[in-house]
Design a protein around this motif. Structure first.
Motif, PDB file in Angstrom:
ATOM      1  N   SER A 164      21.547  94.956  -3.006  1.00  0.00           N
ATOM      2  CA  SER A 164      21.514  96.404  -3.202  1.00  0.00           C
ATOM      3  C   SER A 164      22.503  97.121  -2.307  1.00  0.00           C
ATOM      4  CB  SER A 164      20.106  96.937  -2.913  1.00  0.00           C
ATOM      5  OG  SER A 164      19.795  96.786  -1.534  1.00  0.00           O
ATOM      6  N   ALA A 165      22.795  98.374  -2.659  1.00  0.00           N
ATOM      7  CA  ALA A 165      23.652  99.199  -1.814  1.00  0.00           C
ATOM      8  C   ALA A 165      22.993  99.444  -0.463  1.00  0.00           C
ATOM      9  CB  ALA A 165      23.947 100.526  -2.509  1.00  0.00           C
ATOM     10  N   ASP A 166      21.660  99.588  -0.461  1.00  0.00           N
ATOM     11  CA  ASP A 166      20.940  99.828   0.795  1.00  0.00           C
ATOM     12  C   ASP A 166      21.156  98.688   1.779  1.00  0.00           C
ATOM     13  OD1 ASP A 166      18.934 102.233  -0.006  1.00  0.00           O
ATOM     14  OD2 ASP A 166      19.150 100.841  -1.674  1.00  0.00           O
ATOM     15  N   ALA A 167      20.977  97.457   1.307  1.00  0.00           N
ATOM     16  CA  ALA A 167      21.149  96.293   2.172  1.00  0.00           C
ATOM     17  C   ALA A 167      22.621  96.080   2.525  1.00  0.00           C
ATOM     18  CB  ALA A 167      20.589  95.050   1.496  1.00  0.00           C
ATOM     19  N   GLY A 168      23.496  96.268   1.542  1.00  0.00           N
ATOM     20  CA  GLY A 168      24.923  96.076   1.793  1.00  0.00           C
ATOM     21  C   GLY A 168      25.453  97.043   2.832  1.00  0.00           C
ATOM     22  N   PHE A 169      25.061  98.292   2.723  1.00  0.00           N
ATOM     23  CA  PHE A 169      25.508  99.289   3.703  1.00  0.00           C
ATOM     24  C   PHE A 169      24.969  98.952   5.085  1.00  0.00           C
ATOM     25  CE2 PHE A 169      24.672 103.294   6.014  1.00  0.00           C
ATOM     26  CZ  PHE A 169      25.977 103.750   6.145  1.00  0.00           C
ATOM     27  N   ALA A 170      23.702  98.564   5.154  1.00  0.00           N
ATOM     28  CA  ALA A 170      23.105  98.225   6.451  1.00  0.00           C
ATOM     29  C   ALA A 170      23.849  97.058   7.093  1.00  0.00           C
ATOM     30  CB  ALA A 170      21.625  97.890   6.278  1.00  0.00           C
ATOM     31  N   ARG A 171      24.167  96.028   6.319  1.00  0.00           N
ATOM     32  CA  ARG A 171      24.887  94.863   6.853  1.00  0.00           C
ATOM     33  C   ARG A 171      26.295  95.243   7.304  1.00  0.00           C
ATOM     34  NH1 ARG A 171      22.805  92.241   2.088  1.00  0.00           N
ATOM     35  NH2 ARG A 171      24.824  92.629   1.126  1.00  0.00           N
ATOM     36  N   ASP A 172      27.033  95.895   6.400  1.00  0.00           N
ATOM     37  CA  ASP A 172      28.437  96.168   6.685  1.00  0.00           C
ATOM     38  C   ASP A 172      28.612  97.204   7.787  1.00  0.00           C
ATOM     39  OD1 ASP A 172      29.133  94.332   4.776  1.00  0.00           O
ATOM     40  OD2 ASP A 172      29.716  95.795   3.250  1.00  0.00           O
ATOM     41  N   MET A 173      27.799  98.250   7.761  1.00  0.00           N
ATOM     42  CA  MET A 173      27.968  99.286   8.777  1.00  0.00           C
ATOM     43  C   MET A 173      27.533  98.790  10.153  1.00  0.00           C
ATOM     44  SD  MET A 173      29.310 102.170   9.307  1.00  0.00           S
ATOM     45  CE  MET A 173      29.459 103.129   7.796  1.00  0.00           C
ATOM     46  N   ALA A 174      26.601  97.846  10.205  1.00  0.00           N
ATOM     47  CA  ALA A 174      26.219  97.264  11.492  1.00  0.00           C
ATOM     48  C   ALA A 174      27.417  96.542  12.115  1.00  0.00           C
ATOM     49  CB  ALA A 174      25.043  96.302  11.315  1.00  0.00           C
ATOM     50  N   VAL A 175      28.171  95.817  11.285  1.00  0.00           N
ATOM     51  CA  VAL A 175      29.374  95.131  11.774  1.00  0.00           C
ATOM     52  C   VAL A 175      30.449  96.143  12.160  1.00  0.00           C
ATOM     53  CG1 VAL A 175      31.250  93.561  11.122  1.00  0.00           C
ATOM     54  CG2 VAL A 175      28.899  93.065  10.421  1.00  0.00           C
ATOM     55  N   HIS A 176      30.639  97.136  11.315  1.00  0.00           N
ATOM     56  CA  HIS A 176      31.635  98.184  11.557  1.00  0.00           C
ATOM     57  C   HIS A 176      31.339  98.898  12.875  1.00  0.00           C
ATOM     58  CE1 HIS A 176      34.458 101.382  10.085  1.00  0.00           C
ATOM     59  NE2 HIS A 176      34.904 100.393   9.329  1.00  0.00           N
ATOM     60  N   HIS A 177      30.082  99.260  13.079  1.00  0.00           N
ATOM     61  CA  HIS A 177      29.677  99.953  14.303  1.00  0.00           C
ATOM     62  C   HIS A 177      29.889  99.095  15.545  1.00  0.00           C
ATOM     63  CE1 HIS A 177      28.400 103.471  12.364  1.00  0.00           C
ATOM     64  NE2 HIS A 177      27.158 103.576  12.784  1.00  0.00           N
ATOM     65  N   GLN A 178      29.634  97.799  15.421  1.00  0.00           N
ATOM     66  CA  GLN A 178      29.762  96.932  16.585  1.00  0.00           C
ATOM     67  C   GLN A 178      31.174  96.979  17.160  1.00  0.00           C
ATOM     68  OE1 GLN A 178      27.535  95.434  18.397  1.00  0.00           O
ATOM     69  NE2 GLN A 178      29.076  94.564  19.775  1.00  0.00           N
ATOM     70  N   GLN A 179      32.180  97.019  16.287  1.00  0.00           N
ATOM     71  CA  GLN A 179      33.547  97.089  16.794  1.00  0.00           C
ATOM     72  C   GLN A 179      33.833  98.435  17.451  1.00  0.00           C
ATOM     73  OE1 GLN A 179      37.397  97.442  14.495  1.00  0.00           O
ATOM     74  NE2 GLN A 179      37.478  95.254  14.997  1.00  0.00           N
ATOM     75  N   ALA A 180      33.272  99.511  16.913  1.00  0.00           N
ATOM     76  CA  ALA A 180      33.466 100.827  17.532  1.00  0.00           C
ATOM     77  C   ALA A 180      32.888 100.844  18.942  1.00  0.00           C
ATOM     78  CB  ALA A 180      32.820 101.906  16.681  1.00  0.00           C
ATOM     79  N   VAL A 181      31.736 100.221  19.106  1.00  0.00           N
ATOM     80  CA  VAL A 181      31.116 100.131  20.435  1.00  0.00           C
ATOM     81  C   VAL A 181      32.020  99.336  21.374  1.00  0.00           C
ATOM     82  CG1 VAL A 181      29.147  99.217  21.725  1.00  0.00           C
ATOM     83  CG2 VAL A 181      28.769 100.381  19.535  1.00  0.00           C
ATOM     84  N   GLU A 182      32.545  98.206  20.878  1.00  0.00           N
ATOM     85  CA  GLU A 182      33.419  97.361  21.703  1.00  0.00           C
ATOM     86  C   GLU A 182      34.663  98.129  22.145  1.00  0.00           C
ATOM     87  OE1 GLU A 182      36.088  93.238  21.348  1.00  0.00           O
ATOM     88  OE2 GLU A 182      34.864  93.928  19.651  1.00  0.00           O
ATOM     89  N   MET A 183      35.317  98.826  21.212  1.00  0.00           N
ATOM     90  CA  MET A 183      36.533  99.560  21.560  1.00  0.00           C
ATOM     91  C   MET A 183      36.241 100.679  22.548  1.00  0.00           C
ATOM     92  SD  MET A 183      38.923  99.732  18.134  1.00  0.00           S
ATOM     93  CE  MET A 183      37.814 100.765  17.169  1.00  0.00           C
ATOM     94  N   SER A 184      35.104 101.317  22.395  1.00  0.00           N
ATOM     95  CA  SER A 184      34.753 102.428  23.281  1.00  0.00           C
ATOM     96  C   SER A 184      34.526 101.951  24.706  1.00  0.00           C
ATOM     97  CB  SER A 184      33.507 103.147  22.744  1.00  0.00           C
ATOM     98  OG  SER A 184      33.782 103.749  21.488  1.00  0.00           O
ATOM     99  N   PHE A 185      33.894 100.797  24.872  1.00  0.00           N
ATOM    100  CA  PHE A 185      33.707 100.252  26.216  1.00  0.00           C
ATOM    101  C   PHE A 185      35.042  99.807  26.815  1.00  0.00           C
ATOM    102  CE2 PHE A 185      29.069  99.405  25.182  1.00  0.00           C
ATOM    103  CZ  PHE A 185      28.612 100.342  26.086  1.00  0.00           C
ATOM    104  N   LEU A 186      35.942  99.289  25.970  1.00  0.00           N
ATOM    105  CA  LEU A 186      37.244  98.871  26.466  1.00  0.00           C
ATOM    106  C   LEU A 186      38.015 100.040  27.062  1.00  0.00           C
ATOM    107  CD1 LEU A 186      38.481  96.375  23.689  1.00  0.00           C
ATOM    108  CD2 LEU A 186      37.870  95.823  26.043  1.00  0.00           C
TER     109      LEU A 186
END
Length: 228
Positions: A48-70
């Motif tokens: 579903s779109a619900d599950a797909g968005f949750a999976r993909d945005m979790a990965v997308h967000h993780q990189q934003a967190v990493e770059m922000s700490f850098l």
């Protein structure tokens, strides 16, 4: 029985009565309308779109967190540090919510076999709704799993940069990142079926669009501009 125990007992009993009255009232209204008991919430499927968005945005967000700490560790500019902290804090919290929903739905955190990132966004041609995604031409190259995500080489450059050079690179990379994230969130706001997830996605659109405007101003103040 002690006075404290008596008060607790009365509170529990009073709460139980209040809840009973609430449910009874709801049932009465439903019965009067002929609706009957409310159906149980439908659990999204893995595709579903619900599950797909949750999976993909979790990965997308993780990189934003990493770059922000850098960038936080290599600049002394308070405005950039504050922005990086806000992005890291917000997206880490949202990532926790997204992964929590997948756990609640008892769904895997990886896409089903044969489905890659963004497969929950089919377009009218049966492919992926990526024709309007910023940076799509680089998706999948050098670790950039989704539109807007930085490549491994870009992350390495951010780790090595210092001062204003790091600030400009971070703001440019995060601008690309937000553009990809906004498009993903808009897709969920229109395609997802779980109300709370749709509201979160719409909130992401509004917040990240505001941050895009702020980052454009911050880049201009440093004599730079978004990459595209």
């Amino acid at each position: 029985m002690s006075p404290a125990s008596t008060r607790r007992t009365r509170w529990v009993a009073g709460s139980a009565v209040a809840l009973a009255l609430l449910f009874a009232g709801a049932a009465t209204v439903a019965s009067a309308r002929g609706d009957g008991p409310a159906p149980a919430p439908r659990t999204p499927s893995a595709a579903s779109a619900d599950a797909g968005f949750a999976r993909d945005m979790a990965v997308h967000h993780q990189q934003a967190v990493e770059m922000s700490f850098l960038v936080r560790d290599v600049t002394e500019d308070e405005d950039v540090r504050r922005l990086a902290y806000d992005i890291a804090n917000t997206q880490a919290n949202q990532r926790g919510m997204l992964l929590g929903w997948l756990d609640l739905w008892e769904l895997p955190k990886t896409a089903p076999d044969g489905q890659g990132p963004m497969s929950w966004m089919p377009d009218e041609h049966g492919g992926h709704n990526t024709h309007d995604m910023h940076g799509m031409e680089g998706t999948g190259e050098d670790g950039a799993l989704m539109p807007g995500m930085a490549t491994r080489a870009e992350l390495a450059r951010l780790r090595e940069a210092r001062g204003e050079k790091a600030e400009v690179l971070y703001l440019q990379l995060m601008t690309d990142h937000h553009k990809g994230g906004v498009t993903m969130a808009r897709a969920c706001a229109s395609r997802c079926t779980v109300p709370v997830e749709k509201r979160l996605a719409q909130g992401m659109v509004e917040a990240q669009q505001s941050e895009l405007d702020l980052m454009a101003d911050m880049l201009a103040a440093r004599g730079a501009a978004p990459r595209s």
